[in-house]
Design a protein around this motif. Structure first.
Motif, mmCIF file in Angstrom:
data_model
loop_
_atom_site.group_PDB
_atom_site.id
_atom_site.type_symbol
_atom_site.label_atom_id
_atom_site.label_comp_id
_atom_site.label_asym_id
_atom_site.label_seq_id
_atom_site.Cartn_x
_atom_site.Cartn_y
_atom_site.Cartn_z
ATOM 1 N N VAL A 68 -19.575 32.856 2.477
ATOM 2 C CA VAL A 68 -19.311 31.449 2.232
ATOM 3 C C VAL A 68 -19.242 30.757 3.590
ATOM 4 O O VAL A 68 -18.593 31.264 4.501
ATOM 5 N N ASP A 69 -19.910 29.632 3.739
ATOM 6 C CA ASP A 69 -19.822 28.865 4.979
ATOM 7 C C ASP A 69 -18.754 27.791 4.819
ATOM 8 O O ASP A 69 -18.748 27.056 3.842
ATOM 9 N N VAL A 70 -17.861 27.740 5.790
ATOM 10 C CA VAL A 70 -16.828 26.713 5.826
ATOM 11 C C VAL A 70 -17.005 25.983 7.147
ATOM 12 O O VAL A 70 -17.074 26.620 8.198
ATOM 13 N N GLY A 71 -17.096 24.675 7.110
ATOM 14 C CA GLY A 71 -17.286 23.937 8.355
ATOM 15 C C GLY A 71 -17.474 22.456 8.096
ATOM 16 O O GLY A 71 -16.991 21.922 7.110
ATOM 17 N N TYR A 72 -18.212 21.832 8.985
ATOM 18 C CA TYR A 72 -18.428 20.395 8.927
ATOM 19 C C TYR A 72 -19.863 20.126 8.545
ATOM 20 O O TYR A 72 -20.768 20.843 8.940
ATOM 21 N N GLY A 73 -20.078 19.083 7.773
ATOM 22 C CA GLY A 73 -21.405 18.721 7.311
ATOM 23 C C GLY A 73 -22.287 18.184 8.420
ATOM 24 O O GLY A 73 -21.877 18.042 9.576
ATOM 25 N N ARG A 74 -23.511 17.860 8.060
ATOM 26 C CA ARG A 74 -24.492 17.375 9.038
ATOM 27 C C ARG A 74 -24.049 16.109 9.751
ATOM 28 O O ARG A 74 -24.295 15.936 10.933
ATOM 29 N N LYS A 75 -23.410 15.208 9.027
ATOM 30 C CA LYS A 75 -23.008 13.945 9.636
ATOM 31 C C LYS A 75 -21.890 14.126 10.658
ATOM 32 O O LYS A 75 -21.762 13.346 11.587
ATOM 33 N N ALA A 76 -21.060 15.141 10.486
ATOM 34 C CA ALA A 76 -19.916 15.336 11.374
ATOM 35 C C ALA A 76 -20.129 16.469 12.378
ATOM 36 O O ALA A 76 -19.276 16.702 13.227
ATOM 37 N N TYR A 77 -21.257 17.162 12.297
ATOM 38 C CA TYR A 77 -21.476 18.320 13.167
ATOM 39 C C TYR A 77 -21.336 17.962 14.641
ATOM 40 O O TYR A 77 -20.665 18.660 15.390
ATOM 41 N N PHE A 78 -21.979 16.888 15.073
ATOM 42 C CA PHE A 78 -21.948 16.538 16.492
ATOM 43 C C PHE A 78 -20.525 16.249 16.960
ATOM 44 O O PHE A 78 -20.097 16.714 18.010
ATOM 45 N N ARG A 79 -19.782 15.483 16.141
ATOM 46 C CA ARG A 79 -18.400 15.181 16.520
ATOM 47 C C ARG A 79 -17.561 16.448 16.595
ATOM 48 O O ARG A 79 -16.755 16.625 17.504
#
Length: 124
Positions: free
Chosen positions: A71-82
């Motif tokens: 399972v991947d847990v993290g930040y989506g594409r829109k928030a990845y850079f931040r």
């Protein structure tokens, strides 16, 4: 942004065991463990000290459970850079490494949650 935990041979054995479990049970256990880690990640997400706003908290996401139980847990594409800048830093700002800290402190608890849900689903 995804952080992988390397447990060596243990990981391979656990992945094989999880892959052998019925799909519905595996998905339920994976989602439960993923949401537990997601909650901890949200709690450890830094806030802006000047405004108190959390810019990443609402973007923590949990992916679908794959066939091997991952399972991947993290930040989506829109928030990845931040997330990347805050976590890893830049030439003007030191990284806070909150993602790695969360993974280090919660890996065992998340694995316990996963195993508990698998046992419950299998009736053990």
């Amino acid at each position: 942004m995804v952080v992988n935990i390397d447990l060596g041979d243990i990981e391979k054995n656990i992945s094989q065991t999880i892959a052998d479990v019925d799909g519905k049970i595996r998905r339920t256990a994976g989602k439960s463990a993923g949401f537990k880690l997601g909650e901890k990640l949200e709690g450890n997400t830094p806030t802006d000290p000047t405004t108190g706003r959390v810019l990443l908290k609402e973007t923590v996401s949990v992916s679908a459970v794959r066939e091997n139980g991952e399972v991947d847990v993290g930040y989506g594409r829109k928030a990845y850079f931040r997330a990347h800048v805050v976590n890893m830093g830049s030439q003007h700002q030191a990284g806070q490494h909150f993602i790695e800290k969360t993974v280090d402190t919660e890996a065992e608890a998340v694995m316990q949650e996963y195993m508990t849900e698998l046992k419950k689903g299998l009736g053990l």
